[in-house]
Design a protein around this motif. Sequence first.
Motif, PDB file in Angstrom:
ATOM      1  N   GLY A   8       8.250  -8.080  -1.690  1.00 49.57           N
ATOM      2  CA  GLY A   8       8.196  -6.701  -2.153  1.00 49.57           C
ATOM      3  C   GLY A   8       7.106  -5.872  -1.522  1.00 49.57           C
ATOM      4  O   GLY A   8       6.995  -4.676  -1.823  1.00 49.57           O
ATOM      5  N   THR A   9       6.286  -6.442  -0.659  1.00 52.55           N
ATOM      6  CA  THR A   9       5.208  -5.703  -0.014  1.00 52.55           C
ATOM      7  C   THR A   9       5.574  -5.428   1.435  1.00 52.55           C
ATOM      8  O   THR A   9       5.927  -6.352   2.182  1.00 52.55           O
ATOM      9  CB  THR A   9       3.892  -6.486  -0.069  1.00 52.55           C
ATOM     10  N   LEU A  10       5.500  -4.146   1.827  1.00 53.46           N
ATOM     11  CA  LEU A  10       5.780  -3.743   3.194  1.00 53.46           C
ATOM     12  C   LEU A  10       4.462  -3.380   3.875  1.00 53.46           C
ATOM     13  O   LEU A  10       3.713  -2.534   3.374  1.00 53.46           O
ATOM     14  CB  LEU A  10       6.733  -2.544   3.220  1.00 53.46           C
ATOM     15  N   SER A  11       4.184  -4.028   5.019  1.00 49.05           N
ATOM     16  CA  SER A  11       2.962  -3.773   5.775  1.00 49.05           C
ATOM     17  C   SER A  11       3.320  -3.351   7.192  1.00 49.05           C
ATOM     18  O   SER A  11       4.109  -4.027   7.859  1.00 49.05           O
ATOM     19  CB  SER A  11       2.077  -5.027   5.816  1.00 49.05           C
TER      20      SER A  11
ATOM     21  N   LYS B  36      14.103   2.640  -4.557  1.00 41.01           N
ATOM     22  CA  LYS B  36      13.016   3.585  -4.414  1.00 41.01           C
ATOM     23  C   LYS B  36      12.809   3.844  -2.916  1.00 41.01           C
ATOM     24  O   LYS B  36      12.881   2.919  -2.104  1.00 41.01           O
ATOM     25  CB  LYS B  36      11.718   3.057  -5.042  1.00 41.01           C
ATOM     26  N   THR B  37      12.503   5.117  -2.611  1.00 43.54           N
ATOM     27  CA  THR B  37      12.373   5.518  -1.210  1.00 43.54           C
ATOM     28  C   THR B  37      11.018   6.151  -0.963  1.00 43.54           C
ATOM     29  O   THR B  37      10.549   6.969  -1.766  1.00 43.54           O
ATOM     30  CB  THR B  37      13.494   6.505  -0.824  1.00 43.54           C
ATOM     31  N   VAL B  38      10.395   5.771   0.140  1.00 50.63           N
ATOM     32  CA  VAL B  38       9.134   6.349   0.584  1.00 50.63           C
ATOM     33  C   VAL B  38       9.399   7.096   1.886  1.00 50.63           C
ATOM     34  O   VAL B  38       9.942   6.525   2.848  1.00 50.63           O
ATOM     35  CB  VAL B  38       8.064   5.269   0.817  1.00 50.63           C
ATOM     36  N   ASN B  39       9.045   8.364   1.907  1.00 56.88           N
ATOM     37  CA  ASN B  39       9.134   9.161   3.127  1.00 56.88           C
ATOM     38  C   ASN B  39       7.782   9.077   3.825  1.00 56.88           C
ATOM     39  O   ASN B  39       6.818   9.723   3.427  1.00 56.88           O
ATOM     40  CB  ASN B  39       9.510  10.602   2.803  1.00 56.88           C
ATOM     41  N   LEU B  40       7.708   8.242   4.863  1.00 56.50           N
ATOM     42  CA  LEU B  40       6.458   8.032   5.578  1.00 56.50           C
ATOM     43  C   LEU B  40       6.334   9.066   6.688  1.00 56.50           C
ATOM     44  O   LEU B  40       7.188   9.146   7.570  1.00 56.50           O
ATOM     45  CB  LEU B  40       6.418   6.619   6.161  1.00 56.50           C
TER      46      LEU B  40
ATOM     47  N   THR C 268       0.328  -0.006   3.789  1.00 55.32           N
ATOM     48  CA  THR C 268       0.830  -1.043   2.876  1.00 55.32           C
ATOM     49  C   THR C 268       1.480  -0.361   1.686  1.00 55.32           C
ATOM     50  O   THR C 268       0.843   0.478   1.017  1.00 55.32           O
ATOM     51  CB  THR C 268      -0.292  -1.971   2.405  1.00 55.32           C
ATOM     52  N   VAL C 269       2.724  -0.713   1.412  1.00 57.89           N
ATOM     53  CA  VAL C 269       3.457  -0.164   0.273  1.00 57.89           C
ATOM     54  C   VAL C 269       3.985  -1.338  -0.544  1.00 57.89           C
ATOM     55  O   VAL C 269       4.638  -2.242   0.000  1.00 57.89           O
ATOM     56  CB  VAL C 269       4.623   0.739   0.726  1.00 57.89           C
TER      57      VAL C 269
ATOM     58  N   LYS D  82       9.108   0.143  -9.409  1.00 58.48           N
ATOM     59  CA  LYS D  82       8.271   1.310  -9.120  1.00 58.48           C
ATOM     60  C   LYS D  82       7.509   1.039  -7.837  1.00 58.48           C
ATOM     61  O   LYS D  82       7.409  -0.115  -7.382  1.00 58.48           O
ATOM     62  CB  LYS D  82       7.322   1.600 -10.282  1.00 58.48           C
ATOM     63  N   LEU D  83       6.978   2.114  -7.241  1.00 57.15           N
ATOM     64  CA  LEU D  83       6.238   2.017  -5.991  1.00 57.15           C
ATOM     65  C   LEU D  83       4.752   2.196  -6.248  1.00 57.15           C
ATOM     66  O   LEU D  83       4.339   2.882  -7.199  1.00 57.15           O
ATOM     67  CB  LEU D  83       6.721   3.076  -5.000  1.00 57.15           C
ATOM     68  N   SER D  84       3.955   1.618  -5.387  1.00 56.64           N
ATOM     69  CA  SER D  84       2.504   1.729  -5.502  1.00 56.64           C
ATOM     70  C   SER D  84       1.977   3.016  -4.879  1.00 56.64           C
ATOM     71  O   SER D  84       0.768   3.287  -4.967  1.00 56.64           O
ATOM     72  CB  SER D  84       1.839   0.520  -4.828  1.00 56.64           C
ATOM     73  N   VAL D  85       2.850   3.802  -4.231  1.00 60.86           N
ATOM     74  CA  VAL D  85       2.433   5.050  -3.580  1.00 60.86           C
ATOM     75  C   VAL D  85       3.388   6.158  -3.995  1.00 60.86           C
ATOM     76  O   VAL D  85       4.426   5.910  -4.625  1.00 60.86           O
ATOM     77  CB  VAL D  85       2.430   4.899  -2.038  1.00 60.86           C
TER      78      VAL D  85
END
Length: 955
Positions: free
Chosen positions: A291-294, A320-324, A259-260, A243-246
């Motif tokens: 696992g942390t992207l900064s 899991k994908t985050v659209n930034l 930070t994700v 799961k994602l934190s955001v």
Amino acid sequence: MEVTCLLLLALMPLHCRGQGVYAPAQAQIVHAGQACVVKEDNISERVYTIREGDTLMLQCLVTGHPRPQVRWTKTAGSASDKFQETSVFNETLRIERIARTQGGRYYCKAENGVGVPAIKSIRVDVQYLDEPVLTVHQTVSDVRGNFYQEKTVFLRCTVNSNPPARFIWKRGSDTLSHSQDNGVDIYEPLYTQGETKVLKLKNLRPQDYASYTCQVSVRNVCGIPDKAITFRLTNTTAPPALKLSVNETLVVNPGENVTVQCLLTGGDPLPQLQWSHGPGPLPLGALAQSGTLSIPSVQARDSGYYNCTATNNVGNPAKKTVNLLVRSMKNATFQITPDVIKESENIQLGQDLKLSCHVDAVPQEKVTYQWFKNGKPARMSKRLLVTRNDPELPAVTSSLELIDLHFSDYGTYLCVASFPGAPVPDLSVEVNISSETVPPTISVPKGRAVVTVREGSPAELQCEVRGKPRPPVLWSRVDKEAAMLPSGLPLEETPDGKLRLEHVSRDMSGTYRCQTARYNGFNVRPREAQVQLNVQFPPEVEPSSQDVRQALGRPVLLRCSLLRGSPQRIASAVWRFKGQLLPPPPAVPVAAEAPDHSELRLDAVTRDSSGSYECSISNDVGSATCLFQVSAKAYSPEFYFDTPNPTRSHKLSKNYSYVLQWTQREPDAVDPLLNYRLSVRQLNQHSAMVKAIPVRRVEKGQLLEYVLTDLRVPHSYEVRLTPYTTFGAGDMASRIIHYTEPINSPNLSDNTCHFEDEKICGYTQDLTDNFDWTRQNALTQNPKRSPNTGPPTDISGTPEGYYMFIETSRPRELGDRARLVSPLYNASAKFYCVSFFYHMYGKHIGSLNLLVRSRNKGALDTHAWSLSGNKGNVWQQAHVPINPSGPFQIIFEGVRGSGYLGDIAIDDVTLKKGECPRKQMDPNKVVVMPGSGAPRQPHPQLWGPMAIFLLALQR
């Protein structure tokens, strides 16, 4: 009728007419690299198998005269694929560290201008075996209602290989198969990429929780070892989950630190996490760890999709994908749209008018627009409407519509785009509506419709726009075959209507279109105009260089022609001889068309008129030069490379002779040949032997022959041959001749094998013995070799000379045998004599045996000669008579003695028809090694007598 002329040319000039030896190219492909196997699939298919990473070396052996030129080409896999040029114009094609993608069919094309080219092909099959990949999948299904559940596990093993791999499944150390275990099923699934085998564990049992190994093999083809992968299956084995934190869509402001976290929620074995970005790599400065992207100080260019993927080879990877989205706005534009219903292109009172405002923003849907008139907010009314998402315009566009335009509606309208609450600067665009607001017109300034510039110079194309407001100008190419602008774009915007081109080239010539944009102005049909660009460039001429040969006293006509240029005309033509200006040639009559060439006629070629002529043609932009080299000197000789067995070795000395053959290129083009000058120089030495060879009339295609003698084995020589006429020296031709050992059946020429060539005269190592013979010389000896055994040099005493020997040091043991087997000879005589030199020095010398292997009915080996024990530090000669009854081979067998001081060597092996000499030992050929105090024979001189012969000719 066949006539044979055998003349000693050193004493008598040539005077014999013969048939030409010019012949079309013939080709054959042989391998010289690290091939695993070369096999013939059928008559037309040759397959060369090689391991990936090894060196591919193909040789195209050619015959034909003149010497053919060779070019290599390749297709990917079948004859229908397009050719791919390898840019290899050489007889040898070498590819270091060959890759699997370089497999396919290779063609060698040989041509020499005579007849049709020769084309041969061979298919290269690159063998490889990648590391296998093992994935695990589980299914759970109900059986007999809801009484219990059946759990099935699939272990899928996939590998890329060539040839197809063989799979072996193991549980622990036990090999699995259908017949041994009813709970196991092994099968190959359909529609899979690569080689795949599935191990199915049905109705999972306690004993099925174990370590499973998938072993893949290509059966050691090309020496490729087997590979394996192991997976331990437990009752906790599970696919990854995360799961994602955001939220999946993350909107941030520029300059913020992002930070994700990607959090694992399941998976056994522990999954591996990896971040990726699309499109392109992760931003510069981004850090992905555990696992942390900064992403520090995020910018608009960092917007995009960021993917977190978890894999553990169980089930499918979790993703899991985050659209930034980084808030940004740019490119504020407006449009003025007159009354569409009335198809008007002008602003008129009483008609409708629409003003539109748009910005490119991220996120686009979060942009808000606000309209102002004359500095005050525009108020909605029945006649003033503000809409969003006009279907006729780009998404998220704000439009202000004025219904039934009144004079009071004239004024300045301001559109402001913003992100509420975000630190992103607003963007605004201003539109003035008045009686002076008119649609645009476009035209080309006077005198600028055709622009002419020189190649390499800058150019400026201009279109003028009138109207209020004045929109940008869009430029494009009219030429369909050159749709792109020099910038590489199909359309280019210029705010001032000027298209600036730097360093124009001739391919930029053509018609360019300028047209008004439909934004930042009226949203009406674009107005357009055209500009012609002419790029002038210097002339191109032919020939750029030409070698003109003619006999003394004969006339010559030199012509320099204009191929292309801009302008396409000759403004002037100037001739020079050795840099000195010549008088202009006769003028072309006025009535004639403009000439496209210039000519110079020489009434007679003389020594004084021979030299370099230049014709410089100009077209007022530049000039180009034709260069003519006029002379009466003879062309170069053409060496003949198809001489059968040109190397002749001599058993009584370490010398060899070489049959040099050649033809004369275009002998009738100049004066008759008088003689040749021959120069022979040993490589790596400076001195050369020079000799003049007189000849009589030489005809085209006539084969000349010269025998070079007393050449030193195994040295190579550079041969230079220069023809001479009454004019003087002609063009020189050179070639390198190499010593090659004979690989043929015995004949009366008594060929001797000195083992100087790596092919060792076709001898091979026996595959059934204990160890191999070794080829070496004094320069390649192991400096730590055992003393007091073996020869320091070969029979000639030179450090370069090679010989064959057996190394009896460890791990060799008493009685170990090494066998060296000759080529197969067809018996054409009753008696033969085998002559050779042997060296048997050392206190542990074993035995040297000579065997004859008869091929009449199977392979039968018989002893013909044997010698044992220490014979001293000398080379000695043996003559062994044999009388084979059919096809035969000779075998030298070295047998290891009781210790390591037992090296045995052989050299200078000769097989001769007839009986052996009665005297078994030639005293003059006993060579005592250094340290014995006995004298040794002096070396023969480098250059000995030569003879020239004319080959047998047919009339």
